[in-house]
Motif scaffolding. Structure first.
Motif, PDB file in Angstrom:
ATOM      1  N   LYS A 267      73.668  49.355   5.995  1.00 18.66           N
ATOM      2  CA  LYS A 267      73.692  47.899   5.843  1.00 18.66           C
ATOM      3  C   LYS A 267      72.255  47.426   5.636  1.00 18.66           C
ATOM      4  CE  LYS A 267      76.102  45.701   8.949  1.00 18.66           C
ATOM      5  NZ  LYS A 267      77.283  45.163   8.241  1.00 18.66           N
ATOM      6  N   PRO A 268      71.934  46.774   4.524  1.00 18.19           N
ATOM      7  CA  PRO A 268      70.556  46.341   4.277  1.00 18.19           C
ATOM      8  C   PRO A 268      70.177  45.086   5.069  1.00 18.19           C
ATOM      9  CG  PRO A 268      71.944  45.633   2.478  1.00 18.19           C
ATOM     10  CD  PRO A 268      72.818  46.449   3.398  1.00 18.19           C
ATOM     11  N   THR A 269      68.896  44.957   5.347  1.00 18.24           N
ATOM     12  CA  THR A 269      68.396  43.744   5.988  1.00 18.24           C
ATOM     13  C   THR A 269      68.260  42.633   4.949  1.00 18.24           C
ATOM     14  OG1 THR A 269      66.114  44.406   5.598  1.00 18.24           O
ATOM     15  CG2 THR A 269      67.082  45.031   7.718  1.00 18.24           C
ATOM     16  N   LEU A 270      67.987  41.438   5.438  1.00 23.58           N
ATOM     17  CA  LEU A 270      67.803  40.300   4.534  1.00 23.58           C
ATOM     18  C   LEU A 270      66.660  40.550   3.561  1.00 23.58           C
ATOM     19  CD1 LEU A 270      68.479  37.417   3.681  1.00 23.58           C
ATOM     20  CD2 LEU A 270      66.969  36.594   5.500  1.00 23.58           C
ATOM     21  N   SER A 271      65.560  41.139   4.043  1.00 22.77           N
ATOM     22  CA  SER A 271      64.413  41.381   3.158  1.00 22.77           C
ATOM     23  C   SER A 271      64.765  42.371   2.058  1.00 22.77           C
ATOM     24  CB  SER A 271      63.213  41.891   3.961  1.00 22.77           C
ATOM     25  OG  SER A 271      63.507  43.119   4.584  1.00 22.77           O
ATOM     26  N   LYS A 272      65.579  43.377   2.394  1.00 28.60           N
ATOM     27  CA  LYS A 272      65.995  44.346   1.380  1.00 28.60           C
ATOM     28  C   LYS A 272      66.937  43.688   0.362  1.00 28.60           C
ATOM     29  CE  LYS A 272      64.212  48.401   2.750  1.00 28.60           C
ATOM     30  NZ  LYS A 272      63.207  47.885   3.683  1.00 28.60           N
TER      31      LYS A 272
ATOM     32  N   LEU B 190      69.451  35.348  -3.876  1.00 25.47           N
ATOM     33  CA  LEU B 190      70.081  36.076  -2.777  1.00 25.47           C
ATOM     34  C   LEU B 190      71.556  35.711  -2.660  1.00 25.47           C
ATOM     35  CD1 LEU B 190      68.627  36.820   0.688  1.00 25.47           C
ATOM     36  CD2 LEU B 190      70.860  35.761   0.547  1.00 25.47           C
ATOM     37  N   TYR B 191      71.869  34.428  -2.755  1.00 21.90           N
ATOM     38  CA  TYR B 191      73.254  33.996  -2.544  1.00 21.90           C
ATOM     39  C   TYR B 191      74.140  34.223  -3.765  1.00 21.90           C
ATOM     40  CZ  TYR B 191      71.772  32.308   1.934  1.00 21.90           C
ATOM     41  OH  TYR B 191      71.275  32.256   3.213  1.00 21.90           O
ATOM     42  N   GLU B 192      73.545  34.423  -4.936  1.00 23.68           N
ATOM     43  CA  GLU B 192      74.332  34.874  -6.083  1.00 23.68           C
ATOM     44  C   GLU B 192      74.767  36.323  -5.860  1.00 23.68           C
ATOM     45  OE1 GLU B 192      72.727  32.563 -10.037  1.00 23.68           O
ATOM     46  OE2 GLU B 192      71.460  34.109  -9.159  1.00 23.68           O
ATOM     47  N   LEU B 193      73.851  37.103  -5.273  1.00 18.48           N
ATOM     48  CA  LEU B 193      74.157  38.511  -5.031  1.00 18.48           C
ATOM     49  C   LEU B 193      75.133  38.689  -3.871  1.00 18.48           C
ATOM     50  CD1 LEU B 193      73.630  41.524  -5.575  1.00 18.48           C
ATOM     51  CD2 LEU B 193      71.674  41.370  -4.012  1.00 18.48           C
ATOM     52  N   MET B 194      74.901  37.921  -2.799  1.00 17.96           N
ATOM     53  CA  MET B 194      75.731  38.106  -1.602  1.00 17.96           C
ATOM     54  C   MET B 194      75.945  36.761  -0.918  1.00 17.96           C
ATOM     55  SD  MET B 194      75.162  40.826   1.476  1.00 17.96           S
ATOM     56  CE  MET B 194      76.532  41.333   2.532  1.00 17.96           C
ATOM     57  N   PRO B 195      76.872  35.957  -1.413  1.00 11.06           N
ATOM     58  CA  PRO B 195      77.062  34.602  -0.885  1.00 11.06           C
ATOM     59  C   PRO B 195      77.555  34.561   0.558  1.00 11.06           C
ATOM     60  CG  PRO B 195      78.807  35.172  -2.422  1.00 11.06           C
ATOM     61  CD  PRO B 195      77.778  36.252  -2.527  1.00 11.06           C
ATOM     62  N   ASP B 196      78.128  35.658   1.059  1.00 11.55           N
ATOM     63  CA  ASP B 196      78.666  35.628   2.421  1.00 11.55           C
ATOM     64  C   ASP B 196      77.765  36.368   3.411  1.00 11.55           C
ATOM     65  OD1 ASP B 196      79.087  38.097   1.330  1.00 11.55           O
ATOM     66  OD2 ASP B 196      81.158  38.322   2.028  1.00 11.55           O
ATOM     67  N   TYR B 197      76.455  36.465   3.070  1.00 11.76           N
ATOM     68  CA  TYR B 197      75.529  37.152   3.974  1.00 11.76           C
ATOM     69  C   TYR B 197      75.509  36.463   5.336  1.00 11.76           C
ATOM     70  CZ  TYR B 197      71.326  39.000   6.095  1.00 11.76           C
ATOM     71  OH  TYR B 197      70.435  39.581   6.976  1.00 11.76           O
ATOM     72  N   VAL B 198      75.561  37.270   6.390  1.00  8.99           N
ATOM     73  CA  VAL B 198      75.528  36.753   7.762  1.00  8.99           C
ATOM     74  C   VAL B 198      74.233  37.214   8.421  1.00  8.99           C
ATOM     75  CG1 VAL B 198      76.656  36.769  10.010  1.00  8.99           C
ATOM     76  CG2 VAL B 198      78.037  36.848   7.926  1.00  8.99           C
ATOM     77  N   LYS B 199      73.483  36.289   8.993  1.00 12.09           N
ATOM     78  CA  LYS B 199      72.208  36.648   9.608  1.00 12.09           C
ATOM     79  C   LYS B 199      72.439  37.430  10.895  1.00 12.09           C
ATOM     80  CE  LYS B 199      71.488  32.542  12.528  1.00 12.09           C
ATOM     81  NZ  LYS B 199      70.529  31.512  12.926  1.00 12.09           N
ATOM     82  N   LEU B 200      71.364  37.994  11.421  1.00 15.46           N
ATOM     83  CA  LEU B 200      71.453  38.757  12.658  1.00 15.46           C
ATOM     84  C   LEU B 200      71.954  37.862  13.786  1.00 15.46           C
ATOM     85  CD1 LEU B 200      68.045  40.674  12.515  1.00 15.46           C
ATOM     86  CD2 LEU B 200      70.320  41.649  12.181  1.00 15.46           C
ATOM     87  N   PRO B 201      72.758  38.397  14.706  1.00 15.98           N
ATOM     88  CA  PRO B 201      73.242  37.593  15.839  1.00 15.98           C
ATOM     89  C   PRO B 201      72.073  37.031  16.645  1.00 15.98           C
ATOM     90  CG  PRO B 201      74.417  39.690  15.711  1.00 15.98           C
ATOM     91  CD  PRO B 201      73.300  39.777  14.737  1.00 15.98           C
ATOM     92  N   ASP B 202      72.170  35.776  17.025  1.00 15.63           N
ATOM     93  CA  ASP B 202      71.093  35.140  17.796  1.00 15.63           C
ATOM     94  C   ASP B 202      70.830  35.883  19.098  1.00 15.63           C
ATOM     95  OD1 ASP B 202      70.740  33.209  15.877  1.00 15.63           O
ATOM     96  OD2 ASP B 202      72.029  31.732  16.864  1.00 15.63           O
ATOM     97  N   ARG B 203      71.887  36.329  19.755  1.00 11.38           N
ATOM     98  CA  ARG B 203      71.711  37.033  21.029  1.00 11.38           C
ATOM     99  C   ARG B 203      70.940  38.339  20.831  1.00 11.38           C
ATOM    100  NH1 ARG B 203      70.442  37.065  26.218  1.00 11.38           N
ATOM    101  NH2 ARG B 203      71.319  38.865  27.326  1.00 11.38           N
ATOM    102  N   TYR B 204      71.246  39.054  19.738  1.00 15.47           N
ATOM    103  CA  TYR B 204      70.500  40.294  19.462  1.00 15.47           C
ATOM    104  C   TYR B 204      69.023  39.980  19.242  1.00 15.47           C
ATOM    105  CZ  TYR B 204      68.175  43.834  16.773  1.00 15.47           C
ATOM    106  OH  TYR B 204      67.220  44.722  16.327  1.00 15.47           O
TER     107      TYR B 204
END
Length: 302
Positions: free
Chosen positions: A45-50, A62-76
């Motif tokens: 699974k790639p990071t946002l920077s990748k 970024l959102y054309e490539l992956m419109p449903d990207y979910v950021k890292l969980p806040d708790r993590y």
């Protein structure tokens, strides 16, 4: 879109613009061919920077490539930040606290993290394992796979710095003329410019890597490299108003002036200031450690 579907989409888009993996990754500083293979096959699974880098190479947002990207969980993110900010100084209570935080990361978040985050967490845990067992076998595979990519960078991410921190532990028995040690000397040349490249809330990670680097340089008697690092550390502490590690910085400074200039008077001032700061932050365990170290330095032959 799951990881496998996302990987297939990237491969299809890359092949549409007639780029091989080698051409797509270029100098491999931002993305290696091996990393791209894992992403395209859905095993990583790639990071946002990748994702941002891949989108740019594809001529997309970024959102054309992956419109449903979910950021890292806040708790993590909070757990990772707290783990990295928890100095232990061999204090049992603090070590137990850090271990509980790491356990929560591994139990509840690790499996769903992007590969880069998993590597960063594993690098930190390997560093802890080396410190506790005095065995440098931990983390070797991480360095074999990822250090060369970090070494070639001019600017580092937080996760890059965690890999550098692990690398330092593997230099303890390294000869100062070895290629591995020369790589370390290359990296420390880039430390000053990182102050502007890293978010101010994360500068404490750069600070800690630099403090550890001074220890390596002192052990190998590479004293000429140390003063610029002292200057950068002072800059970070003033800029962030974070003096938590000021006692440790002063400890390293007093050892430097003792063993390079035999200046006991200046060393005494730095020692007293270190103890004062340790008392101000309410760390009696650190005060005792400083006093013990000063006793050895001030009574030993310099």
């Amino acid at each position: 879109m799951n990881d496998k579907e996302f990987g297939q989409r990237i491969r299809q888009l890359r092949e549409q613009i007639n780029l091989t993996r080698e051409q797509f990754c270029g100098d491999e500083v931002e993305l290696s061919v091996r990393q791209l293979i894992r992403i395209e096959t859905g095993s990583s699974k790639p990071t946002l920077s990748k994702i941002q880098y891949i989108a740019t190479r594809l001529g997309m947002t970024l959102y054309e490539l992956m419109p449903d990207y979910v950021k890292l969980p806040d708790r993590y993110s909070k757990l990772k930040f707290e783990v990295l900010r928890t100095p232990t100084y061999e204090n049992t209570d603090l070590i137990e606290k850090r271990n509980r935080l790491m356990e929560e990361i591994y139990d509840h978040y690790y499996d769903d993290l992007p590969e880069e985050e998993q590597i960063a967490i594993d690098a930190f845990q390997s560093f802890v394992d080396i410190y506790e067992t005095k065995s440098v076998h931990f983390g070797k595979a991480i360095l074999d796979d990822y250090f060369e990519q970090v070494h070639r960078k001019d600017k580092f991410t937080v996760n890059d710095l965690l890999i550098v921190r692990l690398y330092l532990e593997h230099l303890q028995d390294e000869d100062r003329t070895s290629p591995r040690f020369q790589h370390f000397l290359d990296i420390i040349q880039h430390f000053p410019v990182q102050v502007e490249a890293i978010d101010s809330n994360e500068l404490f990670i750069l600070r800690d890597v630099m403090l550890a680097s001074i220890g390596i340089l002192g052990t190998k008697e590479c004293y000429d490299y140390i003063p610029p690092i002292f200057d950068t550390l002072d800059q970070i502490m003033v800029q962030t108003h974070d003096f938590q590690k000021k006692p440790i910085l002063n400890l390293l400074k007093w050892k430097y002036v003792l063993y390079t200039n035999s200046d006991r008077e200046e060393a005494q001032k730095l020692y007293e200031e270190a103890v004062m700061f340790a008392k101000l932050i309410g760390d009696d365990h650190l005060v005792a450690k400083l006093e013990e170290s000063w006793k050895g330095d001030s009574t030993g032959k310099v």
